[in-house]
Design a protein around this motif. Structure first.
Motif, short mmCIF file in Angstrom:
data_model
loop_
_atom_site.label_atom_id
_atom_site.label_comp_id
_atom_site.label_asym_id
_atom_site.label_seq_id
_atom_site.Cartn_x
_atom_site.Cartn_y
_atom_site.Cartn_z
N HIS A 55 0.83 -1.21 0.00
CA HIS A 55 0.00 0.00 0.00
C HIS A 55 0.86 1.26 0.00
N VAL A 56 1.96 1.25 0.76
CA VAL A 56 2.86 2.41 0.77
C VAL A 56 3.53 2.55 -0.59
N LEU A 69 -2.91 3.54 -8.22
CA LEU A 69 -2.95 2.24 -7.58
C LEU A 69 -3.43 2.32 -6.14
N TYR A 70 -3.01 3.36 -5.43
CA TYR A 70 -3.40 3.48 -4.02
C TYR A 70 -4.90 3.71 -3.90
N ALA A 74 -5.85 -0.22 -3.49
CA ALA A 74 -5.78 -0.28 -2.03
C ALA A 74 -6.97 0.42 -1.38
N LYS A 75 -7.81 1.03 -2.21
CA LYS A 75 -9.00 1.75 -1.73
C LYS A 75 -8.63 2.82 -0.72
N GLY A 76 -7.49 3.47 -0.95
CA GLY A 76 -7.01 4.50 -0.05
C GLY A 76 -7.27 5.89 -0.58
N GLU A 145 -11.89 13.76 3.37
CA GLU A 145 -11.93 12.60 2.47
C GLU A 145 -11.95 13.00 1.01
N SER A 146 -12.45 14.17 0.69
CA SER A 146 -12.53 14.59 -0.71
C SER A 146 -11.28 15.33 -1.20
N GLU A 147 -10.33 15.59 -0.30
CA GLU A 147 -9.11 16.30 -0.73
C GLU A 147 -8.27 15.40 -1.62
#
Length: 165
Positions: A55-56, A69-70, A74-76, A145-147
């Protein structure tokens, strides 16, 4: 090396220059092995998931101009990455060790070591780790969360320069 479409003289992203996804995965995999063996840092990461290193890698790759990809795999999000640091009470000694081990690992895997890339790479590590320490002493997430995810480049600035009045 992937090129940037529709540009007459494409400048590679940091992600492209470094060598892509596999390079970042190799970097973070070896790095977190070192972290787990480090007496100062291992307590901070003792509860990390088995997917943490990947994830990192995805986070750094995305910040450096690679694919999302993140956020996609990773749903990040930037907010979620910041949230992992809230309340950890990290200190300067831990921050410096984290950077030292990451740069040492970059050297060991043969990560691009030209001055321009390393300047951008280390600048990001310094910036991000200092923000992580600041956020680790808070109880609420300062990033919504939207940033958007941070975007790191070769040192260029975005937007027109405006002199102070």
């Amino acid at each position: 090396m992937e090129t940037i479409p529709n540009t007459p003289n494409p400048i590679p992203t940091l992600y492209q220059w470094a060598g892509g996804k596999e390079v970042f995965e190799k970097l973070t995999s070896l790095f977190y092995q070192k972290v787990n063996a480090d007496e100062l840092l291992s307590p901070v990461f003792e509860h990390m998931s088995s997917e943490h290193a990947k994830h990192v890698a995805f986070f750094i790759a995305q910040v450096f101009g690679g694919p999302a990809l993140y956020t996609e795999q990773a749903k990040g999000s930037h907010s979620r990455m910041v949230a992992h640091h809230i309340g950890k009470n990290l200190d300067e000694k831990q921050r410096k060790r984290w950077i030292h081990l990451l740069i040492e690992t970059a050297d060991e895997i043969g990560l691009a070591d030209d001055a321009e890339f390393r300047s951008a790479f280390v600048a990001y590590l310094e910036w991000g780790s200092r923000i992580a320490v600041i956020n680790s002493h808070t109880t609420t997430n300062p990033v919504g969360e939207s940033e958007p995810m941070p975007a790191w480049g070769w040192g260029e600035t975005k937007g027109p320069y405006q002199a102070e009045k």
